[in-house]
Scaffold this motif. Structure first.
Motif, PDB file in Angstrom:
ATOM      1  N   GLU A  54       9.408  74.550  44.946  1.00  0.00           N
ATOM      2  CA  GLU A  54       7.968  74.834  44.892  1.00  0.00           C
ATOM      3  C   GLU A  54       7.158  73.550  45.028  1.00  0.00           C
ATOM      4  OE1 GLU A  54       6.809  77.146  41.496  1.00  0.00           O
ATOM      5  OE2 GLU A  54       8.249  78.725  41.953  1.00  0.00           O
ATOM      6  N   LYS A  55       7.620  72.489  44.334  1.00  0.00           N
ATOM      7  CA  LYS A  55       6.922  71.199  44.455  1.00  0.00           C
ATOM      8  C   LYS A  55       6.994  70.683  45.887  1.00  0.00           C
ATOM      9  CE  LYS A  55       7.666  69.629  39.694  1.00  0.00           C
ATOM     10  NZ  LYS A  55       8.410  68.678  38.848  1.00  0.00           N
ATOM     11  N   ALA A  56       8.176  70.781  46.489  1.00  0.00           N
ATOM     12  CA  ALA A  56       8.338  70.334  47.880  1.00  0.00           C
ATOM     13  C   ALA A  56       7.467  71.160  48.815  1.00  0.00           C
ATOM     14  CB  ALA A  56       9.807  70.419  48.290  1.00  0.00           C
ATOM     15  N   ASN A  57       7.396  72.465  48.541  1.00  0.00           N
ATOM     16  CA  ASN A  57       6.549  73.335  49.359  1.00  0.00           C
ATOM     17  C   ASN A  57       5.081  72.963  49.194  1.00  0.00           C
ATOM     18  OD1 ASN A  57       5.829  75.402  51.077  1.00  0.00           O
ATOM     19  ND2 ASN A  57       5.844  76.951  49.468  1.00  0.00           N
ATOM     20  N   ALA A  58       4.663  72.708  47.955  1.00  0.00           N
ATOM     21  CA  ALA A  58       3.274  72.306  47.709  1.00  0.00           C
ATOM     22  C   ALA A  58       2.982  70.967  48.389  1.00  0.00           C
ATOM     23  CB  ALA A  58       3.005  72.212  46.209  1.00  0.00           C
TER      24      ALA A  58
ATOM     25  N   GLN B   7       2.664  71.575  52.046  1.00  0.00           N
ATOM     26  CA  GLN B   7       1.361  72.182  52.340  1.00  0.00           C
ATOM     27  C   GLN B   7       0.262  71.131  52.298  1.00  0.00           C
ATOM     28  OE1 GLN B   7       0.543  75.165  53.394  1.00  0.00           O
ATOM     29  NE2 GLN B   7       2.673  75.825  53.392  1.00  0.00           N
ATOM     30  N   ARG B   8       0.334  70.243  51.277  1.00  0.00           N
ATOM     31  CA  ARG B   8      -0.669  69.188  51.166  1.00  0.00           C
ATOM     32  C   ARG B   8      -0.603  68.255  52.377  1.00  0.00           C
ATOM     33  NH1 ARG B   8      -1.050  64.103  50.050  1.00  0.00           N
ATOM     34  NH2 ARG B   8       1.148  63.821  49.574  1.00  0.00           N
ATOM     35  N   LEU B   9       0.638  67.883  52.762  1.00  0.00           N
ATOM     36  CA  LEU B   9       0.799  67.013  53.923  1.00  0.00           C
ATOM     37  C   LEU B   9       0.335  67.697  55.201  1.00  0.00           C
ATOM     38  CD1 LEU B   9       4.254  65.353  53.159  1.00  0.00           C
ATOM     39  CD2 LEU B   9       1.998  64.281  53.089  1.00  0.00           C
ATOM     40  N   LEU B  10       0.593  69.013  55.285  1.00  0.00           N
ATOM     41  CA  LEU B  10       0.146  69.764  56.456  1.00  0.00           C
ATOM     42  C   LEU B  10      -1.383  69.767  56.535  1.00  0.00           C
ATOM     43  CD1 LEU B  10       0.867  71.577  58.863  1.00  0.00           C
ATOM     44  CD2 LEU B  10       0.787  73.520  57.305  1.00  0.00           C
TER      45      LEU B  10
END
Length: 179
Positions: A65-69, A72-75
């Motif tokens: 979830e942290k990696a996904n967040a 998303q932030r990097l995206l």
């Protein structure tokens, strides 16, 4: 009788489908003892392994979830950078268009000035040539007038005085035309 039963039992071939009560009781007793032993010794270890596995899976889910967040932030950050780059490119293009338009206008103004200067110089040259031509025609007219007048009177007249007289007359004619 018992002896004969035992002999009869020994002669008989055992099949897998025979029911033996003693074996059943001992099997049940051993199963219960092993079940108790496993419950006492193996179950806590098994429970610890299951709980540890559950914690690892939970940690992996949280990390995911942290990696996904973070992804998303990097995206979003990448999208903002792309948008900023597009805006900057548009600004550069607009500035380039403005500069090129100003340069075009400057070049057109310079070309117009050069054209006007060339046109004025040509007009002055034409006017000077025209004045020279008029002067030449006047001189020729004076010469022709004197030649004609000397033939008419057939006398030898003073040419300098006659020239001055005719030149003054022609200049007076030129000033009357300009008025």
């Amino acid at each position: 009788m018992i002896l004969s039963f035992l002999q009869h039992e020994a002669e008989r071939v055992a099949s897998p489908f025979d029911i033996n009560g003693g074996v059943i009781i001992w099997t049940v007793v051993i199963f219960v003892l092993l079940l108790g032993l496993l419950y006492r010794m193996g179950y806590p270890a098994l429970l610890r392994m299951v709980e540890e596995r559950e914690r690892r899976i939970q940690k992996q889910l949280e990390d995911a979830e942290k990696a996904n967040a973070e992804a998303q932030r990097l995206l979003e950050e990448h999208k903002k950078q792309i948008a900023a780059a597009r805006n900057e490119a548009q600004e550069i293009l607009a500035k380039a268009k403005t500069v090129s338009q100003k340069e075009r206008e400057t070049l057109l103004a310079k070309a117009r000035e050069e054209y006007d200067a060339l046109l004025n110089r040509a007009r002055k040259d034409i006017e000077a040539e025209k004045d020279k031509a008029i002067q030449a025609l006047r001189s020729e007219a004076v010469e022709l007038s004197i030649a004609a007048a000397s033939r008419v009177i057939e006398a030898n007249l003073d040419t300098d005085a006659n020239r001055k007289l005719v030149t003054d007359f022609l200049e007076s004619l030129g000033t009357e035309k300009k008025k």
